[in-house]
Design a protein around this motif. Structure first.
Motif, PDB file in Angstrom:
ATOM      1  N   LYS A  88       0.826  -1.209   0.000  1.00 43.69           N
ATOM      2  CA  LYS A  88       0.000   0.000   0.000  1.00 43.69           C
ATOM      3  C   LYS A  88       0.859   1.257   0.000  1.00 43.69           C
ATOM      4  O   LYS A  88       2.043   1.217   0.330  1.00 43.69           O
ATOM      5  CB  LYS A  88      -0.935  -0.019   1.205  1.00 43.69           C
ATOM      6  N   LEU A  90       0.757   5.511   1.241  1.00 42.90           N
ATOM      7  CA  LEU A  90       0.086   6.491   2.093  1.00 42.90           C
ATOM      8  C   LEU A  90      -0.218   7.736   1.264  1.00 42.90           C
ATOM      9  O   LEU A  90       0.676   8.313   0.650  1.00 42.90           O
ATOM     10  CB  LEU A  90       0.968   6.855   3.289  1.00 42.90           C
ATOM     11  N   TYR A  95      -4.514   4.900   3.443  1.00 41.80           N
ATOM     12  CA  TYR A  95      -3.703   4.011   2.624  1.00 41.80           C
ATOM     13  C   TYR A  95      -4.528   3.574   1.416  1.00 41.80           C
ATOM     14  O   TYR A  95      -5.739   3.325   1.538  1.00 41.80           O
ATOM     15  CB  TYR A  95      -3.300   2.758   3.407  1.00 41.80           C
TER      16      TYR A  95
END
Length: 183
Positions: A88, A90, A95
């Motif tokens: 993932k 940010l 996320y």
């Protein structure tokens, strides 16, 4: 001769202990006059797509309000996911990922159970139960809540409908996979 009698008695004992059980183990777990299995839960997969065609990564989708054919069914959280294993990025306070993530919702009907002080209270409880008999139904996800990384929350109202089918003598029904788009 004693052995022959012994074997005959042993054979009769074994034959008398074997019983043809015409009921399966599922039938023995249900108490009803017609032998049917009561319907209990809906299984739903939800994924949340953002405006840039990525998917939101959260531990769970909270307070999902579900209606069946315009009758309130429940408000429930999805099963919790371990997001530490998800690739993932940010972005701001959330996320996101390029891979679709499904959140499992196992939704039992939410009926408040009174103390049954009177027959009227018991009747009210029975009337609140919305029994799903075999057939086609519409499932509405009215709203849900997301908790972001900074512990802020936002409630979304997708009003997303999908149809599903309830089969005879099944305990649950798979509603399907629902993709919800958020901004």
């Amino acid at each position: 001769m004693k052995r022959l009698i012994y074997y005959l008695l042993l054979g009769l004992l074994v034959v008398s202990c074997e019983k043809d059980d015409s009921q399966s183990s599922a039938d023995r777990n249900v108490v009803s006059e017609d032998g049917s299995i009561p319907f209990e839960e809906l299984l739903i997969l939800v994924n949340i797509k953002t405006t840039d065609s990525t998917y939101l990564v959260v531990k769970s989708v909270d307070s999902v309000s579900i209606y069946i054919n315009n009758y309130y069914w429940t408000q429930i959280n999805s099963q919790t996911l371990d997001t530490s294993k998800v690739d993932k990025q940010l972005v701001g306070n959330k996320y996101i990922t390029d891979n679709k993530i499904n959140y499992l919702i196992i939704a039992n009907q939410d009926i408040e159970q009174p103390d049954y002080n009177t027959a009227g209270e018991f009747a009210q409880y029975l009337n609140a139960a919305y029994e799903l008999k075999p057939g086609e139904y519409a499932c509405l996800i009215e709203s849900f809540q997301i908790t972001f990384n900074d512990n802020s929350t936002k409630t979304y109202y997708p009003f997303e409908y999908t149809t599903f089918k309830v089969e005879q003598n099944l305990r649950s029904a798979f509603v399907g996979e629902i993709e919800i788009k958020i901004d």
